[in-house]
Scaffold this motif. Structure first.
Motif, mmCIF file in Angstrom:
data_model
loop_
_atom_site.group_PDB
_atom_site.id
_atom_site.type_symbol
_atom_site.label_atom_id
_atom_site.label_comp_id
_atom_site.label_asym_id
_atom_site.label_seq_id
_atom_site.Cartn_x
_atom_site.Cartn_y
_atom_site.Cartn_z
ATOM 1 N N SER A 56 0.823 -1.203 0.000
ATOM 2 C CA SER A 56 0.000 0.000 0.000
ATOM 3 C C SER A 56 0.858 1.254 0.000
ATOM 4 O O SER A 56 0.348 2.347 -0.134
ATOM 5 C CB SER A 56 -0.935 -0.011 1.206
ATOM 6 O OG SER A 56 -0.206 0.263 2.362
ATOM 7 N N GLU B 118 -5.330 -1.026 -3.695
ATOM 8 C CA GLU B 118 -4.795 -1.715 -2.531
ATOM 9 C C GLU B 118 -4.511 -0.724 -1.408
ATOM 10 O O GLU B 118 -4.830 -0.970 -0.253
ATOM 11 C CB GLU B 118 -3.516 -2.458 -2.929
ATOM 12 C CG GLU B 118 -2.745 -3.078 -1.786
ATOM 13 C CD GLU B 118 -3.366 -4.374 -1.283
ATOM 14 O OE1 GLU B 118 -4.381 -4.800 -1.855
ATOM 15 O OE2 GLU B 118 -2.840 -4.948 -0.308
ATOM 16 N N ARG B 119 -3.940 0.417 -1.803
ATOM 17 C CA ARG B 119 -3.618 1.415 -0.796
ATOM 18 C C ARG B 119 -4.888 1.879 -0.086
ATOM 19 O O ARG B 119 -4.927 2.023 1.126
ATOM 20 C CB ARG B 119 -2.956 2.603 -1.470
ATOM 21 C CG ARG B 119 -2.834 3.797 -0.534
ATOM 22 C CD ARG B 119 -2.247 4.954 -1.266
ATOM 23 N NE ARG B 119 -1.103 4.474 -2.023
ATOM 24 C CZ ARG B 119 0.023 5.155 -2.173
ATOM 25 N NH1 ARG B 119 0.142 6.327 -1.626
ATOM 26 N NH2 ARG B 119 0.999 4.669 -2.882
ATOM 27 N N VAL B 122 -6.078 -0.816 2.285
ATOM 28 C CA VAL B 122 -5.255 -0.924 3.490
ATOM 29 C C VAL B 122 -5.526 0.261 4.398
ATOM 30 O O VAL B 122 -5.656 0.121 5.611
ATOM 31 C CB VAL B 122 -3.758 -1.024 3.129
ATOM 32 C CG1 VAL B 122 -2.895 -0.883 4.361
ATOM 33 C CG2 VAL B 122 -3.470 -2.346 2.433
ATOM 34 N N ARG B 123 -5.649 1.426 3.788
ATOM 35 C CA ARG B 123 -5.901 2.620 4.597
ATOM 36 C C ARG B 123 -7.231 2.480 5.347
ATOM 37 O O ARG B 123 -7.323 2.750 6.534
ATOM 38 C CB ARG B 123 -5.928 3.831 3.672
ATOM 39 C CG ARG B 123 -6.084 5.141 4.413
ATOM 40 C CD ARG B 123 -5.717 6.301 3.525
ATOM 41 N NE ARG B 123 -4.306 6.261 3.161
ATOM 42 C CZ ARG B 123 -3.715 7.128 2.334
ATOM 43 N NH1 ARG B 123 -4.419 8.085 1.776
ATOM 44 N NH2 ARG B 123 -2.439 7.047 2.068
#
Lengths: 266, 180
Positions: A56, B118-119, B122-123
């Motif tokens: 990420s 994805e980021r 995840v965040r």
């Protein structure tokens, strides 16, 4: 640094997966890992979680870095990874990453679909995985698999061993590791449904201006080792044939794979 | 081709495969290293070392024990943490902290970069952790602090931090689901 009781060591799995141990503790924990049956799987799972955190954070790398790295690669020799060295513990990295710990043995299928470009380390792995899951088999089956493992190792050990893989839209794939100098190849199928008992999958060698030549029949889940391939071979094909196989293909290929990238078709 | 296949080809000395692998992993490697190391020039240096190490020691990768990406990113993280700790030990950290206060906050900089799915996931999942779980995980993973240092910074007992780290990672896994 304080002293650790054994039960405390176990609780270090998460900090370990996050690289949050001091060198001393890391060493102790890695020592503990080797003796602990349940730890490697747990550490691996936690490490995979950590990798999600890594993903990420992805950001484009500076353009200039690419040229610098590629230039360095052109002039930097690679480590030789002979069989033993590949299994020895390399410095600093965690065992679950380098593979000092035994893998969880849940998969029956042998992971042969990845291209092994060099084979020394790969051969050891393949042979190990062939022997890893054999409980409950007869002596004959074991012997047959040992023979096959030796043949596979032989192909993998050829200096020019190369691998390729083809996949269809439904995710079924054929993988090949071949050595043109040895004239041999290890072929695996993956994702195909079971056939009725009176049918079998047959592997064919396709050559220009010649009839297809049978390379053998696929058994359950096991790779097929083909030898005596001449370098003019252009592709492999698999057809479904009546039990026992056919002298020539009687059906359309279910999958076909060009061999150019593995050193054939010259 | 996927990273696993490429890494195997790289192990055989295939430079074109390395170029492909570079295209695939240089962003994740650089992004992770920069997240930990922060200083752009040092991040680039560490990333280069990691990528060159991939070339040199690709033969050590063992596909039976996990994915190539996991192997690569674990290597990158280890190297980034090593760098940030030695820098900290050398007292450079304070200087960089000072410098950073004159620069835009790190998160603003990364916001400019394309935010992947994805980021975002995840965040979002990090947001669902308790504050202590989140801080324990991110101080260790993104800032390179040992769990002892994390305990000190958060004024928590060591045992609590270890538990928060484990719970944090486990909840993250549940939230992210079986996508991995």
């Amino acid at each position: 640094m304080s002293l650790f009781r054994r039960e405390n060591l176990h609780s270090l799995a998460a900090p370990y997966a996050l690289d949050a141990l001091e060198p001393d503790e890391r060493r102790r924990f890695e020592k503990h890992l080797k003796k602990c049956d349940s730890c490697p799987a747990e550490v691996r799972a936690l490490a995979e979680d950590a990798v999600r955190l890594a993903w990420s954070a992805a950001a484009p790398a500076p353009a200039a870095m690419r040229e610098r790295v590629l230039a360095a690669v052109r002039t930097t020799p690679q480590e030789n990874a002979p069989r033993e060295a590949a299994r020895a513990r390399p410095p600093q990295l965690p065992p679950h990453v380098w593979g000092v710990q035994p893998p969880p043995r849940e998969r029956r299928r042998i992971p042969l679909f990845v291209p092994f470009a060099t084979a020394t380390a790969a051969a050891a792995l393949v042979v190990a995985s062939l022997f890893a899951v054999q409980a409950g088999q007869t002596e004959d089956q074991l012997n047959a698999e040992r023979t096959q493992a030796r043949e596979i190792a032989h192909v993998l050990a050829a200096p020019d061993a190369r691998a390729t893989r083809g996949q269809d839209t439904e995710g079924r794939s054929i993988g090949v590791i071949a050595s043109a100098s040895e004239g041999s190849a290890v072929v695996t199928l993956s994702g195909y449904d079971d056939l009725p008992s009176d049918r079998v999958r047959q592997l064919w060698l396709m050559r220009p201006d010649a009839q297809p030549r049978s390379l053998g029949l696929f058994g359950d889940d096991t790779p097929l080792v083909a030898s005596g391939l001449d370098t003019s071979a252009t592709s492999l094909a698999v057809t479904v044939e009546p039990d026992g196989g056919s002298p020539q293909p009687t059906t359309q290929p279910v999958v076909q794979l060009a061999l150019k990238s593995v050193g054939f078709g010259e | 081709m996927e990273a696993d296949e490429l890494l195997m080809l790289v192990a055989g000395g295939d430079q074109r495969a390395f170029e492909e692998l570079y295209a695939l992993v240089s962003g994740p490697v650089f992004g992770l290293v920069r997240r930990v190391v922060r200083d752009p020039a040092q991040s680039e240096e560490v990333s280069q070392e990691v990528l060159l190490e991939l070339w040199r020691s690709a033969g050590r990768f063992d596909p039976g024990r996990g994915s190539a990406l996991s192997w690569i990113l674990t290597l990158a993280h280890r190297r980034a943490v090593d760098r940030v700790r030695s820098a900290r030990a050398a007292g450079e950290r304070e200087q960089r902290e000072a410098r950073r206060s004159h620069n835009p906050a790190f998160d603003q900089v990364t916001e400019e970069v394309e935010a992947g799915l994805e980021r975002e996931w995840v965040r979002r999942c990090l947001d669902r952790l308790t504050a202590l779980q989140r801080q324990s995980v991110t101080l260790a993973y993104y800032e390179g602090y040992t769990y002892r240092e994390v305990a000190e910074r958060l004024s928590l007992p060591l045992g609590t931090v270890k538990t928060r780290m484990r719970d944090g990672l486990t909840r993250l896994r549940e939230c992210l689901g079986g996508v991995a």
